[in-house]
Enzyme design. Structure first.
Site, PDB file in Angstrom:
ATOM      1  NE  ARG A  32      -2.226  -1.742   3.370  1.00 36.33           N
ATOM      2  CZ  ARG A  32      -2.595  -1.754   4.643  1.00 36.33           C
ATOM      3  NH1 ARG A  32      -3.669  -1.076   5.016  1.00 36.33           N
ATOM      4  NH2 ARG A  32      -1.905  -2.434   5.536  1.00 36.33           N
ATOM      5  NE  ARG A  41      -6.497  -4.867  -1.325  1.00 37.99           N
ATOM      6  CZ  ARG A  41      -7.776  -5.090  -1.056  1.00 37.99           C
ATOM      7  NH1 ARG A  41      -8.699  -4.836  -1.980  1.00 37.99           N
ATOM      8  NH2 ARG A  41      -8.156  -5.548   0.117  1.00 37.99           N
ATOM      9  CE1 TYR A 152      -3.279 -14.059  11.420  1.00 43.64           C
ATOM     10  CE2 TYR A 152      -1.479 -15.489  10.713  1.00 43.64           C
ATOM     11  CZ  TYR A 152      -1.962 -14.229  11.019  1.00 43.64           C
ATOM     12  OH  TYR A 152      -1.149 -13.143  10.919  1.00 43.64           O
TER      13      TYR A 152
END
Length: 345
Positions: A32, A41, A152
Site C-alpha cells: 500500500r 487494489r 490463525y
C-alpha cells in the site's frame, strides 16, 4: 529490446558465495505504500489480485522495477492455499486474516482437504511462470509455517498472545500433531509446485512462532520444520526461514536443514553470530526507521551492513514488512545506499 542480464547476486548470497555487492529485497515490498499498488487494489479484492495471474505478476514485478531490488517475492498471502483446503478465510482491511470456521476438534482437522496445487491454485503457478519470463532477478516463492498458520486457524484471526493456540498445543497433543502433519504436507506440496513452476528460492514465514519458548519449540515445532526443510532440500533451491521476536530460537533454527535465517531488528547480526549461527543471514532493519530522518536511517543501515558483511552470506532486508506509510523515494534511496556500500578493509 535486449533483455537485461540475469542478476543472481541474491542466490549467491543465499549459498554464502562471494558477491560484488550486498543484495537487498524487502518483505512486503509490494504493498500500500505504492500509489500504483493502491490503484490496482481499488479495482480488485486482495484474493482477486491472486486469482488473475497477469495482475499478480504486475504487482510482484512493480517493486523490482521501481526500487531496483535483487529479488522479487511472489505477491500472495500465507492464507492463499488454506481457502481450497476448506478454511473460510477473508482478509479484512485493518485486521488481517479472519477465519469463520476455526479449528476446535480432531474432526475439524480431518475435514481439511489435501492441497492439489495444479487444481486448487493454478493461478499461483501461472503467475510464477509469467514472472520467470519477465524478471531479470530471482523469484522467491513462499508459504506460511505450520505454527503461524495454526495460530490463525485456532484463534480465528490475529492474536497478541496466542493463548488459545498454545493451550490447544498443550491440551490436545494428538489433534495438534494431526494439524501440524496436515499443514506440513500442504507446505511441502505447495512450495514444490511453486519451484516446479519456476520459483528460484523459497521463504517460509513463521511470523508468530516467537510466542513459544525454546523447549516448546523443540518439542512441538522442530520435528515438523525438520520434515518440511528436509523434503524441500531435494529441490536444491535456497530456503529461508523467518520469524518475528524469535531471537531466542536461533540455536534451534541453526540446526535445521535450511540455508538462510531471517532476523528481525531485536537481535543484531553480531549477536546471532555470537550464538553460533553459521547460516547465511537476512535482515534486519527495523521498518519503523523508514519513517525516521534520513541521517538516522542511513546510520543504522550502515551499521547493519558492517555487521552483515563480516562473513559471507548476507542479504539486506527489513526485520518485518514495509509499512503502508513508507515512501517509495526512501526505499529507492536505501536500495542505492546498500548497492553502493563497500566494506572498509
Amino acid at each position: 529490446m535486449t533483455a537485461k542480464p540475469f542478476n543472481d547476486t541474491f542466490l549467491k548470497a543465499c549459498r554464502k558465495e562471494a558477491t560484488d555487492r550486498v543484495p537487498v529485497w524487502y518483505m512486503r515490498q509490494a504493498g500500500r505504500y505504492q500509489p500504483e499498488y493502491r490503484a490496482i487494489r481499488a479495482k480488485h479484492s486482495f484474493f482477486e489480485m491472486n486469482y488473475i495471474p497477469e495482475v499478480c505478476a504486475e504487482v510482484t514485478r512493480l517493486p523490482v522495477e521501481q526500487l531496483g531490488v535483487d529479488a522479487a517475492i511472489l505477491f500472495a498471502d500465507i492464507m492463499t492455499p488454506l481457502k481450497p483446503m476448506g478454511v473460510d478465510v477473508n482478509i479484512e482491511s485493518g485486521i488481517g486474516p479472519v477465519i469463520a470456521n476455526p479449528i476446535q476438534t480432531l474432526a475439524d482437522v480431518q475435514r481439511l482437504h489435501d492441497l492439489d496445487p495444479e487444481t486448487h491454485v493454478p493461478y499461483i503457478l501461472e503467475s510464477v511462470k509469467i514472472l520467470r519470463q519477465q524478471l531479470s532477478v530471482p523469484l522467491i516463492g513462499f508459504a506460511g509455517a505450520p505454527f503461524t498458520l495454526a495460530s490463525y486457524m485456532i484463534e480465528g484471526g490475529p492474536s497478541k498472545h496466542y493463548h488459545k493456540t498454545k493451550a490447544f498445543m498443550y491440551t490436545e497433543p494428538q489433534t495438534w500433531q494431526a494439524l501440524m502433519d496436515k499443514l506440513a504436507d500442504m507446505t511441502i506440496t505447495y512450495l514444490k509446485a511453486q519451484i516446479r513452476a519456476g520459483a528460484q528460492a523459497v521463504q517460509v514465514f513463521d511470523s508468530w512462532v516467537g510466542a513459544l519458548n525454546a523447549e516448546d519449540y523443540r518439542t512441538y515445532i522442530t520435528p515438523v520444520m525438520q520434515r518440511i526443510f528436509s523434503a524441500l532440500r531435494e529441490t536444491d533451491v535456497p530456503m529461508i526461514y523467518f520469524g518475528v521476536g524469535a531471537g531466542h530460537l536461533l540455536k534451534e533454527w541453526n540446526r535445521l536443514p535450511v540455508d538462510v535465517l531471517g532476523l528481525d531488528w531485536r537481535t543484531t547480526i553480531t549477536e546471532a553470530r555470537e550464538l553460533g549461527v553459521t547460516k547465511a543471514l537476512q535482515g534486519n532493519l527495523d521498518p519503523t526507521l523508514l519513517l525516521a530522518p534520513w541521517e538516522k536511517l542511513e546510520s543504522k543501515a550502515h551499521e547493519i551492513l558492517e555487521e552483515g558483511t563480516r562473513q559471507p552470506g548476507f542479504i539486506f532486508n527489513l526485520g518485518h514488512g514495509v509499512f503502508p506509510d513508507a515512501k517509495v523515494e526512501t526505499l529507492q534511496r536505501l536500495t542505492h545506499l546498500i548497492h553502493s556500500y563497500k566494506r572498509e578493509q
